[in-house]
Design a protein around this motif. Sequence first.
Motif, PDB file in Angstrom:
ATOM      1  N   UNK A  52       0.833  -1.196   0.000  1.00 57.93           N
ATOM      2  CA  UNK A  52       0.000   0.000   0.000  1.00 57.93           C
ATOM      3  C   UNK A  52       0.877   1.258   0.000  1.00 57.93           C
ATOM      4  N   UNK A  53       2.021   1.202   0.662  1.00 57.57           N
ATOM      5  CA  UNK A  53       2.943   2.332   0.695  1.00 57.57           C
ATOM      6  C   UNK A  53       3.480   2.688  -0.687  1.00 57.57           C
ATOM      7  N   UNK A  54       3.649   1.683  -1.553  1.00 59.56           N
ATOM      8  CA  UNK A  54       4.064   1.951  -2.931  1.00 59.56           C
ATOM      9  C   UNK A  54       2.989   2.780  -3.635  1.00 59.56           C
ATOM     10  N   UNK A  55       1.746   2.397  -3.442  1.00 55.68           N
ATOM     11  CA  UNK A  55       0.647   3.180  -4.008  1.00 55.68           C
ATOM     12  C   UNK A  55       0.592   4.578  -3.431  1.00 55.68           C
ATOM     13  N   UNK A  56       0.912   4.700  -2.147  1.00 56.23           N
ATOM     14  CA  UNK A  56       0.925   6.021  -1.511  1.00 56.23           C
ATOM     15  C   UNK A  56       2.020   6.905  -2.106  1.00 56.23           C
ATOM     16  N   UNK A  57       3.141   6.309  -2.501  1.00 57.09           N
ATOM     17  CA  UNK A  57       4.184   7.090  -3.172  1.00 57.09           C
ATOM     18  C   UNK A  57       3.699   7.624  -4.514  1.00 57.09           C
ATOM     19  N   UNK A  58       2.921   6.811  -5.225  1.00 57.95           N
ATOM     20  CA  UNK A  58       2.347   7.296  -6.478  1.00 57.95           C
ATOM     21  C   UNK A  58       1.374   8.443  -6.229  1.00 57.95           C
ATOM     22  N   UNK A  59       0.639   8.380  -5.124  1.00 56.49           N
ATOM     23  CA  UNK A  59      -0.254   9.494  -4.770  1.00 56.49           C
ATOM     24  C   UNK A  59       0.572  10.747  -4.510  1.00 56.49           C
ATOM     25  N   UNK A  60       1.688  10.598  -3.818  1.00 54.57           N
ATOM     26  CA  UNK A  60       2.557  11.736  -3.535  1.00 54.57           C
ATOM     27  C   UNK A  60       3.118  12.335  -4.828  1.00 54.57           C
ATOM     28  N   UNK A  61       3.551  11.486  -5.745  1.00 57.79           N
ATOM     29  CA  UNK A  61       4.053  11.973  -7.031  1.00 57.79           C
ATOM     30  C   UNK A  61       2.940  12.686  -7.791  1.00 57.79           C
ATOM     31  N   UNK A  62       1.750  12.076  -7.791  1.00 59.52           N
ATOM     32  CA  UNK A  62       0.616  12.667  -8.497  1.00 59.52           C
ATOM     33  C   UNK A  62       0.209  13.980  -7.865  1.00 59.52           C
ATOM     34  N   UNK A  63       0.332  14.071  -6.560  1.00 61.07           N
ATOM     35  CA  UNK A  63      -0.078  15.280  -5.851  1.00 61.07           C
ATOM     36  C   UNK A  63       0.773  16.475  -6.267  1.00 61.07           C
ATOM     37  N   UNK A  67      -0.200  14.494 -12.673  1.00 54.83           N
ATOM     38  CA  UNK A  67      -0.230  13.728 -13.916  1.00 54.83           C
ATOM     39  C   UNK A  67      -1.324  12.667 -13.847  1.00 54.83           C
ATOM     40  N   UNK A  68      -2.086  12.532 -14.906  1.00 55.14           N
ATOM     41  CA  UNK A  68      -3.190  11.573 -14.928  1.00 55.14           C
ATOM     42  C   UNK A  68      -2.711  10.122 -14.815  1.00 55.14           C
ATOM     43  N   UNK A  69      -1.624   9.704 -15.479  1.00 57.03           N
ATOM     44  CA  UNK A  69      -1.197   8.303 -15.314  1.00 57.03           C
ATOM     45  C   UNK A  69      -0.876   7.949 -13.858  1.00 57.03           C
ATOM     46  N   UNK A  70      -0.232   8.844 -13.135  1.00 53.23           N
ATOM     47  CA  UNK A  70       0.058   8.568 -11.728  1.00 53.23           C
ATOM     48  C   UNK A  70      -1.217   8.560 -10.897  1.00 53.23           C
ATOM     49  N   UNK A  71      -2.193   9.334 -11.285  1.00 53.06           N
ATOM     50  CA  UNK A  71      -3.480   9.339 -10.595  1.00 53.06           C
ATOM     51  C   UNK A  71      -4.159   7.977 -10.725  1.00 53.06           C
ATOM     52  N   UNK A  72      -4.208   7.462 -11.927  1.00 53.33           N
ATOM     53  CA  UNK A  72      -4.838   6.165 -12.170  1.00 53.33           C
ATOM     54  C   UNK A  72      -4.050   5.047 -11.491  1.00 53.33           C
ATOM     55  N   UNK A  73      -2.731   5.087 -11.619  1.00 58.62           N
ATOM     56  CA  UNK A  73      -1.888   4.065 -10.995  1.00 58.62           C
ATOM     57  C   UNK A  73      -2.040   4.100  -9.478  1.00 58.62           C
ATOM     58  N   UNK A  74      -2.126   5.288  -8.891  1.00 57.31           N
ATOM     59  CA  UNK A  74      -2.265   5.378  -7.438  1.00 57.31           C
ATOM     60  C   UNK A  74      -3.595   4.807  -6.971  1.00 57.31           C
ATOM     61  N   UNK A  75      -4.663   5.043  -7.725  1.00 58.50           N
ATOM     62  CA  UNK A  75      -5.952   4.467  -7.358  1.00 58.50           C
ATOM     63  C   UNK A  75      -5.923   2.950  -7.437  1.00 58.50           C
ATOM     64  N   UNK A  76      -5.325   2.442  -8.490  1.00 65.93           N
ATOM     65  CA  UNK A  76      -5.251   0.984  -8.661  1.00 65.93           C
ATOM     66  C   UNK A  76      -4.359   0.355  -7.596  1.00 65.93           C
TER      67      UNK A  76
END
Length: 96
Positions: A52-63, A67-76
């Motif tokens: 889950x922390x990996x996904x949280x890093x994508x949320x941080x990058x997206x924040x 970027x839309x790809x990081x948004x989708x990846x973070x949700x998934x």
Amino acid sequence: MSRRKIVALVNLIISGFIALAISIFFAGGAIAENYTDKTFVAPEFFIILVIWGVGALFVLIQYFKDLIPFFVISLIFTWASIPVGFKIGMTMATSS
């Protein structure tokens, strides 16, 4: 703040709470009786939080990048971390 950032943060909070609750539940031995004095009899289920922390890093990058790809990846990632971490935890628990 954009709508995407709000959705990402709300998703992060809700999925993080659920991931934490599920990992603590299974690490504590689920509904089986615990005959030891240990609080966590199966700590390998905390792998859910690591994934889950990996996904949280994508949320941080997206924040910060917005970027839309990081948004989708973070949700998934944040939601897929729960069943994937459970499967990995079960594999680790049965192999030891």
